[in-house]
Scaffold this motif. Structure first.
Motif, PDB file in Angstrom:
ATOM      1  N   SER A 136       0.816  -1.213   0.000  1.00  0.00           N
ATOM      2  CA  SER A 136       0.000   0.000   0.000  1.00  0.00           C
ATOM      3  C   SER A 136       0.852   1.266   0.000  1.00  0.00           C
ATOM      4  CB  SER A 136      -0.935  -0.003   1.205  1.00  0.00           C
ATOM      5  OG  SER A 136      -0.172  -0.073   2.376  1.00  0.00           O
ATOM      6  N   LEU A 137       2.159   1.103   0.037  1.00  0.00           N
ATOM      7  CA  LEU A 137       3.018   2.297   0.024  1.00  0.00           C
ATOM      8  C   LEU A 137       3.280   2.736  -1.412  1.00  0.00           C
ATOM      9  CD1 LEU A 137       5.592   1.146   2.692  1.00  0.00           C
ATOM     10  CD2 LEU A 137       3.600   2.596   3.018  1.00  0.00           C
ATOM     11  N   ALA A 138       3.585   4.006  -1.556  1.00  0.00           N
ATOM     12  CA  ALA A 138       3.776   4.542  -2.903  1.00  0.00           C
ATOM     13  C   ALA A 138       5.240   4.565  -3.316  1.00  0.00           C
ATOM     14  CB  ALA A 138       3.185   5.944  -2.990  1.00  0.00           C
ATOM     15  N   GLY A 139       6.134   4.915  -2.413  1.00  0.00           N
ATOM     16  CA  GLY A 139       7.537   5.083  -2.756  1.00  0.00           C
ATOM     17  C   GLY A 139       8.154   3.749  -3.151  1.00  0.00           C
ATOM     18  N   ILE A 140       8.727   3.699  -4.328  1.00  0.00           N
ATOM     19  CA  ILE A 140       9.208   2.411  -4.840  1.00  0.00           C
ATOM     20  C   ILE A 140      10.396   1.900  -4.038  1.00  0.00           C
ATOM     21  CG2 ILE A 140      10.650   3.439  -6.660  1.00  0.00           C
ATOM     22  CD1 ILE A 140       8.868   0.622  -7.866  1.00  0.00           C
ATOM     23  N   PHE A 141      11.301   2.801  -3.700  1.00  0.00           N
ATOM     24  CA  PHE A 141      12.467   2.341  -2.939  1.00  0.00           C
ATOM     25  C   PHE A 141      12.094   2.047  -1.497  1.00  0.00           C
ATOM     26  CE2 PHE A 141      14.782   3.963  -6.579  1.00  0.00           C
ATOM     27  CZ  PHE A 141      15.665   2.908  -6.762  1.00  0.00           C
ATOM     28  N   THR A 142      11.089   2.771  -0.980  1.00  0.00           N
ATOM     29  CA  THR A 142      10.592   2.436   0.349  1.00  0.00           C
ATOM     30  C   THR A 142      10.113   0.996   0.347  1.00  0.00           C
ATOM     31  OG1 THR A 142       9.658   4.649   0.248  1.00  0.00           O
ATOM     32  CG2 THR A 142       9.097   3.324   2.161  1.00  0.00           C
ATOM     33  N   ARG A 143       9.333   0.649  -0.676  1.00  0.00           N
ATOM     34  CA  ARG A 143       8.802  -0.717  -0.754  1.00  0.00           C
ATOM     35  C   ARG A 143       9.937  -1.719  -0.889  1.00  0.00           C
ATOM     36  NH1 ARG A 143       4.607  -0.975  -5.380  1.00  0.00           N
ATOM     37  NH2 ARG A 143       5.259   1.155  -5.798  1.00  0.00           N
ATOM     38  N   LEU A 144      10.872  -1.441  -1.809  1.00  0.00           N
ATOM     39  CA  LEU A 144      11.980  -2.383  -2.025  1.00  0.00           C
ATOM     40  C   LEU A 144      12.746  -2.621  -0.737  1.00  0.00           C
ATOM     41  CD1 LEU A 144      13.412  -1.217  -5.471  1.00  0.00           C
ATOM     42  CD2 LEU A 144      12.367  -3.427  -4.945  1.00  0.00           C
ATOM     43  N   ASN A 145      13.100  -1.543  -0.081  1.00  0.00           N
ATOM     44  CA  ASN A 145      13.921  -1.700   1.123  1.00  0.00           C
ATOM     45  C   ASN A 145      13.154  -2.399   2.236  1.00  0.00           C
ATOM     46  OD1 ASN A 145      16.410  -0.585   0.306  1.00  0.00           O
ATOM     47  ND2 ASN A 145      15.469   1.452   0.331  1.00  0.00           N
ATOM     48  N   LEU A 146      11.841  -2.072   2.324  1.00  0.00           N
ATOM     49  CA  LEU A 146      11.059  -2.732   3.364  1.00  0.00           C
ATOM     50  C   LEU A 146      10.882  -4.216   3.074  1.00  0.00           C
ATOM     51  CD1 LEU A 146       8.363  -0.080   4.267  1.00  0.00           C
ATOM     52  CD2 LEU A 146      10.142  -0.993   5.749  1.00  0.00           C
ATOM     53  N   TYR A 147      10.706  -4.576   1.810  1.00  0.00           N
ATOM     54  CA  TYR A 147      10.635  -6.005   1.465  1.00  0.00           C
ATOM     55  C   TYR A 147      11.910  -6.699   1.893  1.00  0.00           C
ATOM     56  CZ  TYR A 147       6.377  -6.129  -1.413  1.00  0.00           C
ATOM     57  OH  TYR A 147       5.089  -6.124  -1.836  1.00  0.00           O
ATOM     58  N   LEU A 148      13.028  -6.078   1.555  1.00  0.00           N
ATOM     59  CA  LEU A 148      14.309  -6.686   1.881  1.00  0.00           C
ATOM     60  C   LEU A 148      14.453  -6.808   3.398  1.00  0.00           C
ATOM     61  CD1 LEU A 148      17.069  -7.705   1.105  1.00  0.00           C
ATOM     62  CD2 LEU A 148      17.868  -5.348   0.966  1.00  0.00           C
ATOM     63  N   HIS A 149      14.151  -5.712   4.093  1.00  0.00           N
ATOM     64  CA  HIS A 149      14.320  -5.684   5.533  1.00  0.00           C
ATOM     65  C   HIS A 149      13.408  -6.700   6.203  1.00  0.00           C
ATOM     66  CE1 HIS A 149      13.863  -3.435   9.497  1.00  0.00           C
ATOM     67  NE2 HIS A 149      15.018  -4.038   9.508  1.00  0.00           N
ATOM     68  N   SER A 150      12.120  -6.716   5.764  1.00  0.00           N
ATOM     69  CA  SER A 150      11.172  -7.649   6.364  1.00  0.00           C
ATOM     70  C   SER A 150      11.565  -9.089   6.039  1.00  0.00           C
ATOM     71  CB  SER A 150       9.761  -7.376   5.854  1.00  0.00           C
ATOM     72  OG  SER A 150       9.428  -6.028   6.083  1.00  0.00           O
ATOM     73  N   GLY A 151      12.088  -9.290   4.833  1.00  0.00           N
ATOM     74  CA  GLY A 151      12.556 -10.625   4.467  1.00  0.00           C
ATOM     75  C   GLY A 151      13.675 -11.074   5.396  1.00  0.00           C
ATOM     76  N   GLN A 152      14.571 -10.140   5.721  1.00  0.00           N
ATOM     77  CA  GLN A 152      15.667 -10.474   6.643  1.00  0.00           C
ATOM     78  C   GLN A 152      15.108 -10.856   8.007  1.00  0.00           C
ATOM     79  OE1 GLN A 152      17.773  -6.823   6.308  1.00  0.00           O
ATOM     80  NE2 GLN A 152      19.088  -7.529   4.642  1.00  0.00           N
ATOM     81  N   VAL A 153      14.102 -10.080   8.458  1.00  0.00           N
ATOM     82  CA  VAL A 153      13.491 -10.374   9.750  1.00  0.00           C
ATOM     83  C   VAL A 153      12.831 -11.751   9.704  1.00  0.00           C
ATOM     84  CG1 VAL A 153      11.688  -9.693  11.364  1.00  0.00           C
ATOM     85  CG2 VAL A 153      13.185  -7.968  10.359  1.00  0.00           C
TER      86      VAL A 153
END
Lengths: 943, 235
Positions: A694-711
């Protein structure tokens, strides 16, 4: 083109780490250390503008080192050099002014605690306005300077007559009638400008005349409610005139001053003569040492001749102002003004004034408030650093006069708050005795309240003061009068009493302001009340237990105001809340407050505003903690998400918070999840997974996917982690070429490169899914990179491939560089299986082929530099990660070395250093083959 | 143009006394060399004797002009007569003005009641010092509009037919504006104008004397004047 096979070098990470590490050296106290703070004491022996002779000595605590910042500069820093070369006259002037300032500091007492006139100016202009028509009566048109050179040697009478004739002949309008207030202000501004012009063009007599004419306007009391503002406008002109007066005292200046004084002394009318003379009061010091101290009392007496009490009190205010500026030590004059004023006080209620008011149709209650600006100023000047005894005497004398509400008000406005506060009960008594007719009592209580906000009354009187005051305040019928008064007293109540009293006060305000929606006209005051309350109640659980606090907030029905109030509350919360909280009262109230802020966001909301609101809401979210009740915490985050879905930064914060929660859980379980905690952690992961899209910023999404994946990985949720990474991979093709950063469009490639490198580091430890092929995530990512439309002239894609090569080399090691606790990475999954390694190497070959292909396309003139640097970087990669005992790889590296140097584009120093590195490496065991390589790498000499 | 003349007198205030030497410089500023047939200084003393039948005016200023070919620059300076010998004795005057003290009233009954008191610190005045005193409006039925000080110069000239006398207002200063507070003293203060006053002069042929009038204007339209002769001197 030949396909080069890849052979990764076997790495012993532990040994490498040990060999790279610096040797630890114990440090004695006082030893030199580069990170120790350096104190530089710089002493300049010569600092004048003779550059060559400038010498500077620097010493530091560690004597061996020179401060690198100061040593860069050649002795003197550019600013002081500039100052030194500045013209000596300016320097002397600066010194002179500083000396004068010091002198003044010595013998005067006006410090920063004395509220200057400039502060009052705007307030007066804003408060005393009129819609009636004004007139300016000037003998001299402001734009025409025709009479400007008439000699003053003629008698005043004759001159005036001549000017009148002149004006008549030219048909100029002398009296400007029917001016609106704005016209009037403009006209005065014009006069001010023509005064400056006249002075600049050396028409000093004309300048003087303008000043005289302007001062004359102050004797006109028609449209009396505008008089205070008129006073401000005209005295501004006098200030301009004052700035022209000479600064230094030589004979010519003295003679000029004397001439002026003679001219001023012959001004026929009293009021302009007074003002003009007062405006150049400081020139008296050129005539004699005692000039000012003789002149001030004389001017004070002169005011006695002014019959109109309003004109006279403003004249006194002006004299006090000039007196405070020029000779603040001459207190007697100020006192004399005050006592003279008291003597003429009865005139306010005399027949002449009454008749005038009838003619102008002005009521006494609106006439009396014209006095306070002048009176307050006079009182303030006198009471400044005045001894207690004088204040007491002044108070006593005010007491003796009948109908003294006006005086009482000014005493309270101007005297020291401590003085008033200690006598609060006396003042309440006096206020009660005042005659109701003239000056409204609520203004008196307001003034008293203002003092009590600043200084504390005696402990024993406090409750009684509040009761007495509130008894009167609550009876005020007019909501405006009421709120102006109540607003001031809230501060006192909050300061000295508990929530019970504050609650009572708030309830009373609600009761008064609700009928007829009176609150709509008083938002500023109501806002101030809220601000005062939250300023005193730092404990929000107490604040929200004040029953009437939330009902009070309900009065803010205009959205913009309500949001402002909410912001204040949240700001205070963030500032004062020390501990995380789970208090349901606070949470409920603040969620409501935050929701109000969030709901104000619409399509027209500015980015800045959104950022501010998000910051405040995030501050709140961070302060909420249910301790070990993690499920409660998660459901709070779920609730928050539904509430604040329009603010992206809040959602980002929530995702981070949930990730943190998952990691907290892991920490509590020491890495071994139970069935229950595993389910909980999966719930957290699911939360993130469905929130990110639901977020708009593309890099926000990318980084959060990566970060959440790490978690997720860290919590052994392997399939969830895969899902995150797949989502990230499938998002990469959507990255636009340009992205908006702080309102500017920037190319996105460097951000993408950064993200991908980060991603690769994670991919190293992600175990392959049993049902997918070997390295399926890496393959998928490579496909996406291959298909992505890269900038035509960029090498980013190749740089990424180089990174992939590093990743693959790291993956082919027996034991990986790092691991996640309780997650088996591919090293243990495959255990160095040859099939896996073969797959890996095949991938490497493909990537290498791509790189070489690209290098070939760069063989054009304009791209040679890029070819050289890319070639070298590829060379370095092979050197670091490849096994150079392999002949083909060895040959490739030699070729690359030549390529890098071929067109003279390479930086010789870099090449030399690289070669040195190779030679150094070759000394290590297992690396001897590098010696041979080094021999095959010639250094190109520049010709 | 290019060439300019300027006279600079040593004393900034340009005031000299009889018997003193007036010194200074003539500044000729020019871009290139200037031809001239000599620079001459001319001093001209003008006591403005205006020969209208009535007025003699004595002006204590003098003109001096300088001629250099076509360029002229004049520079005024002032000569003060020598200070007078003799001791200065202040002579204070108290006064009270009521409808009854007035002369020259047509219908005394129509006058509103009032009582003004005051004093002048001295009617013998040093010309460089201001005239000072106080005025108190003790009571007044009618509102006061203005109180003014009027300085009058009286010149008397003896001639064949007898003598001619002329009074000129040389300065008028307002000391009170509007309905002043009763019972509060208002200062009387007037600086003697430099160019219009000189020490009181009495010779057989002509006299220059000074007087001050205190003029009180009452609402709606009353004018009360009280006259005080002054004696000015220079010390």
């Amino acid at each position: 083109m030949a396909v080069f096979p890849w052979h990764s070098r076997n790495r012993n990470y532990k040994a490498e780490f040990a060999s790279c590490r610096l040797e630890a050296v114990p440090l004695e106290f006082g030893d030199y250390h580069p990170l120790k703070p350096i104190t530089v004491t710089e002493s300049k022996t010569k600092k004048v503008n003779r550059k060559g002779s400038t010498s500077s000595t620097s010493s530091s605590s560690s004597s061996s080192v020179v401060d690198p910042l100061s040593s860069v500069l050649d002795g003197t820093d550019p600013l002081s050099m500039f100052a030194a070369t500045a013209d000596p006259a300016a320097l002397a002037a600066a010194m002179d002014s500083s000396r004068r300032k010091r002198d003044r500091d010595d013998n005067s007492v006006v410090g920063s605690d004395f509220e200057p006139w400039t502060n009052k100016r705007g307030e007066i202009l804003a408060r005393y306005t009129t819609t009636e028509k004004l007139s300016i009566n000037l003998f001299m048109g402001s734009e025409k300077g025709k009479a400007g050179t008439a000699t003053l040697a003629m008698s005043e009478k004759v001159r005036t007559r001549l000017e009148e004739l002149d004006d008549f002949e030219e048909g100029s309008q002398k009296e400007l009638l029917n001016l609106t207030q704005q016209d009037y202000v403009n006209r005065i501004e014009e006069l001010n400008q023509s005064l400056k012009d006249a002075w600049a063009s050396d028409q000093k007599v004309k300048a003087l005349k303008i000043v005289i004419q302007c001062s004359k306007l102050l004797s006109d009391t028609s449209v009396i409610q505008f008089y205070p503002s008129k006073f401000v406008l005209i005295t501004d002109i006098l200030d301009t005139f004052d700035h022209f007066s000479p600064e230094n005292a030589n004979d010519t200046a003295k003679e000029t001053c004397l001439n002026w004084f003679f001219k001023i002394a012959s001004i026929r009318e009293l009021i302009p003569r007074f003002y003009v003379e007062a405006s150049i009061l400081k020139c008296n010091k050129f005539l004699s040492k005692t000039g000012i101290s003789e002149c001030l009392p004389r001017l004070t007496c002169m005011i006695r001749g002014i019959g109109d009490p309003l004109v006279s009190v403003y004249a006194r205010a002006y004299l006090c102002r000039v007196g405070m500026e020029v000779a603040p030590h001459l207190k007697e004059t100020l006192n004399k003004n005050f006592f003279d004023f008291l003597l003429t006080f009865k005139q306010i209620h005399g027949d002449t004034v009454q008749n005038q008011l009838v003619v102008q149709g002005v009521e006494l209650p609106s006439y009396l408030p014209l006095y306070p600006p002048a009176m307050d100023w006079i009182f303030q000047c006198i009471s400044y650093h005045a001894p207690e005894a004088l204040l007491t005497e002044m108070m006593e004398r005010c007491k003796k006069l009948g109908n003294n509400a006006l005086l009482l008000n000014s005493v309270m406005s101007a005297f020291r708050a401590e003085f008033i506060a200690t006598r609060s009960m006396d003042f309440i008594g006096m206020i009660k005795e005042c005659d109701e007719s003239g000056f409204p009592k609520h203004l008196l209580f307001r003034s008293l309240g203002l003092n009590l906000a600043l200084a504390d009354p005696p402990e024993s009187d406090r409750l009684q003061i509040l009761n007495e005051a509130w008894k009167v305040i609550t009876k005020l019928k007019n909501p405006q009068d009421y709120i102006n008064c109540a607003e001031v007293w809230v501060e006192y109540t909050c300061k000295h009493f508990t929530k019970r009293e504050v609650n009572t006060v708030l309830a009373d305000v609600i009761k008064h302001m609700t009928p007829d929606r009176a609150f709509e006209d008083s938002y500023p005051q109501l806002q101030l009340i809220i601000k005062k309350v939250i300023a005193h109640f730092h404990d929000f659980s107490v604040l929200f237990s004040v029953e009437k606090f939330l009902p009070f907030l309900d009065m803010f029905q205009k959205e913009s105001v309500r949001v402002e109030v909410c912001k204040c509350i949240m700001d205070a919360f963030i500032k004062h809340q020390q501990e995380p909280t789970k208090d349901p009262v606070i949470l409920n109230a603040l969620l409501h407050v935050c929701k109000t802020m969030h709901d104000s966001v619409n399509a027209l909301t500015l980015e800045d505003e959104k950022r501010m609101l998000s910051y405040l809401i995030n501050g709140f979210i961070k302060m909420v903690s249910f301790g070990r009740d993690f499920e409660q915490q998660l459901s709070f985050y779920v609730e928050s998400r539904s509430m604040f879905c329009n603010l992206e930064p809040v959602l980002v914060q929530l995702i981070h918070s949930v990730n943190r929660l998952a990691m907290e859980t892991r920490k509590v379980m020491k890495g071994n999840h139970s069935r229950k905690t595993a389910a909980f952690v999966r719930a957290c992961v699911a939360y993130c997974f469905i929130t990110i899209p639901s977020l708009a910023g593309i890099f926000t999404r990318l980084n959060l996917y990566l970060h959440s994946g790490q978690v997720a990985l860290a919590n052994q949720c392997l399939s969830q982690a895969d899902a995150f990474f797949k989502a990230a991979i499938s998002l990469v093709p959507e990255v636009p070429k340009m992205i908006n950063i702080d309102g500017k469009m920037r190319p996105s490639e460097s951000f993408l490169l950064e993200f991908l490198c980060n991603f690769f580091s994670t991919l190293l430890i992600v175990p392959d899914h049993p049902e997918h092929g070997v390295l399926f995530l890496v393959r998928e990512l490579l496909n996406v990179i291959q298909d992505y439309t890269w900038e035509d002239n960029s090498d980013e894609k190749i740089r990424i491939y180089t990174c992939v090569l590093h990743l693959l080399s790291a993956m082919s090691q027996e034991t990986y560089l790092y691991h996640i606790d309780k997650v088996d990475s591919n090293d243990s999954l495959y255990g160095g299986d040859s099939k896996f390694l073969a797959e890996n190497n095949k991938l490497c070959e493909t990537v290498m082929a791509q790189i070489l292909e690209h290098l070939k396309t760069l063989a054009k003139d304009e791209a040679l530099k890029r070819q050289s640097s890319l070639g070298l970087s590829f060379f370095n990669s092979i050197l670091a990660h490849g096994d150079l005992r392999n002949n083909k790889l060895n040959q490739l590296s030699v070729n690359l070395w030549h390529l890098a140097q071929r067109h003279g584009c390479a930086d010789t120093r870099t090449m030399v250093k690289t070669l040195e590195y190779i030679k150094k490496q070759s000394k290590q065991p297992d690396m001897t083959h590098l010696t041979e390589l080094a021999l095959r790498l010639p250094l190109q000499t520049r010709t | 143009m290019g060439t300019a003349l300027d006279i600079k007198i040593k004393r900034a205030n340009k005031v000299y006394h009889a018997g003193e030497v007036l010194s200074g410089v003539v500044v000729i500023s020019s871009k290139d060399s200037v031809q001239h047939q000599g620079v001459s200084l001319t001093m001209e003393g003008t006591v403005n004797l205006q020969l209208s039948a009535k007025s003699y005016t004595l002006r204590c200023d003098m003109k001096r002009s300088l001629l250099a070919k076509d360029l002229t620059k004049t520079c005024e300076f002032i000569v003060h007569s020598a200070p007078q010998k003799g001791k200065f004795t202040p002579s204070p005057v108290d006064f009270t003005i009521t409808p009854e003290t007035l002369q020259n009233v047509k219908e005394r009954a129509l006058l509103p009641k009032f009582l003004l008191r005051g004093h002048l610190n001295s009617t013998n005045c040093v010309i460089t010092q201001p005239l000072t005193g106080e005025l108190v409006v003790e009571s007044s039925e009618a509102a006061i509009r203005s109180v003014e000080l009027q300085l009058v110069r009286v010149e008397t000239c003896g001639c064949a037919e007898g003598y001619a006398r002329d009074a000129t207002e040389i300065q008028n200063i307002q000391i009170a504006d509007g309905d002043v507070c009763r019972g509060l003293s208002v200062p009387i203060y007037m600086v003697f104008p430099r160019l219009f006053t000189c020490p009181t002069l009495e010779t057989t042929n002509f006299k220059v004397e000074f007087e001050v009038n205190i003029v009180v204007l009452l609402h709606p339209d009353h004018l009360i004047t009280e006259n005080f002769p002054l004696k000015l001197c220079r010390i």
